[in-house]
Design a protein around this motif. Structure first.
Motif, PDB file in Angstrom:
ATOM      1  N   ILE A 103       0.811   4.115  -2.889  1.00 36.29           N
ATOM      2  CA  ILE A 103       0.368   5.443  -2.559  1.00 36.29           C
ATOM      3  C   ILE A 103       1.566   6.350  -3.009  1.00 36.29           C
ATOM      4  CG2 ILE A 103       0.163   7.030  -0.504  1.00 36.29           C
ATOM      5  CD1 ILE A 103      -1.279   4.869   0.752  1.00 36.29           C
ATOM      6  N   VAL A 135       0.380   8.914  -5.702  1.00 31.85           N
ATOM      7  CA  VAL A 135      -0.151   9.934  -5.260  1.00 31.85           C
ATOM      8  C   VAL A 135       0.899  10.917  -4.775  1.00 31.85           C
ATOM      9  CG1 VAL A 135      -1.274  10.916  -3.102  1.00 31.85           C
ATOM     10  CG2 VAL A 135      -1.998   8.819  -4.169  1.00 31.85           C
ATOM     11  N   SER A 145       0.781  -0.977   0.074  1.00 24.72           N
ATOM     12  CA  SER A 145       0.078   0.109  -0.047  1.00 24.72           C
ATOM     13  C   SER A 145       0.987   1.260   0.011  1.00 24.72           C
ATOM     14  CB  SER A 145      -0.819   0.082   1.207  1.00 24.72           C
ATOM     15  OG  SER A 145      -1.963  -1.218   1.024  1.00 24.72           O
TER      16      SER A 145
END
Length: 282
Positions: free
Chosen positions: A14, A18, A10
């Motif tokens: 991210i 992101v 994760s």
């Protein structure tokens, strides 16, 4: 190590999808030019914001949508959720579904339908004329003021049901005995609403206000498909201006990235203000 192992994938995703794009966008905002010929210009793109009349118009329009539409939508969603939480109401499932359905419809499809409904010879004008509320058709799309009203009506129609679901979930977690005790003490339904419902829904109200603020600052689809930013940039938003800078005008990705970072700045500032006003210090 086991915990980090579970979260590693994760974290990588991210960072990759992101944080890396955010950093690259900021670097791009410090450059100017086209394609591979972009050169470093420092804060020149940010200086340009203060003299760009279209950008300033887009900011004003976006803030108008924010200040007018978000409070109306939040209050309307809260009011509807209280009505639909009444155990004595029949057909609650139908009404909840009907009010929630708009937020799962296609953005483009519903925008096109709204454009048709609010055209000069559209259904809205026909209804108002038949009721003798107006003497001539309202220029919903071509008048600067009414075009903003049309956009506000459209986004309120779409997102009220979305916020209503959060309030309904919160209301169903409030112990009914609190209302029963208040009723025994002589508290009216209005006092129960302001002294029990609103305080206990405070975290959810804060959450929906922040998400609605973010969504409004990023408003694009409705304006693009209903008014195309017109007439004369009267309804253009910051997100639409970013699109125009990137794909409609002569491509200027550096300046478009600088404009996009103004949205980030506004979201951070307004979110902090909302936390402060709500008294949430966490």
């Amino acid at each position: 190590m086991v915990g980090w192992g579970f979260t590693l994938l994760s974290i990588i995703i991210i960072i990759s999808f992101v944080f890396y794009p955010m950093i690259q966008a900021f670097i791009t905002s410090l450059r100017s030019g086209m394609g591979n010929n972009m050169k470093f210009v420092g804060i020149e793109n940010y200086k340009r914001l203060f003299t760009d009349t279209i950008f300033q118009k887009a900011v004003i329009n976006t803030l108008i949508y924010l200040v007018v539409q978000v409070p109306i939508m939040i209050l309307l969603a809260l009011f509807i959720s209280v009505l639909l939480n009444d155990k004595a109401l029949k057909g609650k499932g139908f009404f909840r579904t009907a009010i929630f359905l708009p937020c799962v419809t296609s953005l483009v499809a519903y925008s096109v339908i709204f454009k048709s409904l609010f055209s000069n010879d559209g259904l809205m004008n026909k209804i108002l004329l038949s009721m003798h509320l107006i003497n001539s058709p309202i220029q919903w799309i071509t008048d600067p003021l009414w075009a903003k009203v049309t956009i506000i009506i459209a986004i309120t129609w779409r997102w009220t049901g979305y916020n209503m679901i959060f309030y309904l979930a919160g209301l169903q977690n409030i112990d009914p005995s609190m209302y029963e005790a208040a009723k025994i003490d002589g508290a009216s339904p209005i006092k129960q609403f302001f002294y029990i419902t609103v305080p206990l829904l405070k975290p959810i109200i804060l959450f929906t206000t922040i998400t609605s603020t973010i969504g409004t600052l990023q408003l694009f689809d409705e304006v693009m498909n209903i008014t195309e930013g017109g007439p004369g940039n009267a309804t253009v938003t910051i997100s639409q201006y970013i699109y125009n800078l990137s794909f409609k005008y002569s491509p200027n990705f550096g300046y478009a990235a600088a404009v996009s970072y103004t949205i980030v700045f506004m979201i951070v500032i307004l979110s902090l203000v909302q936390f402060k006003v709500a008294g949430d210090d966490k």
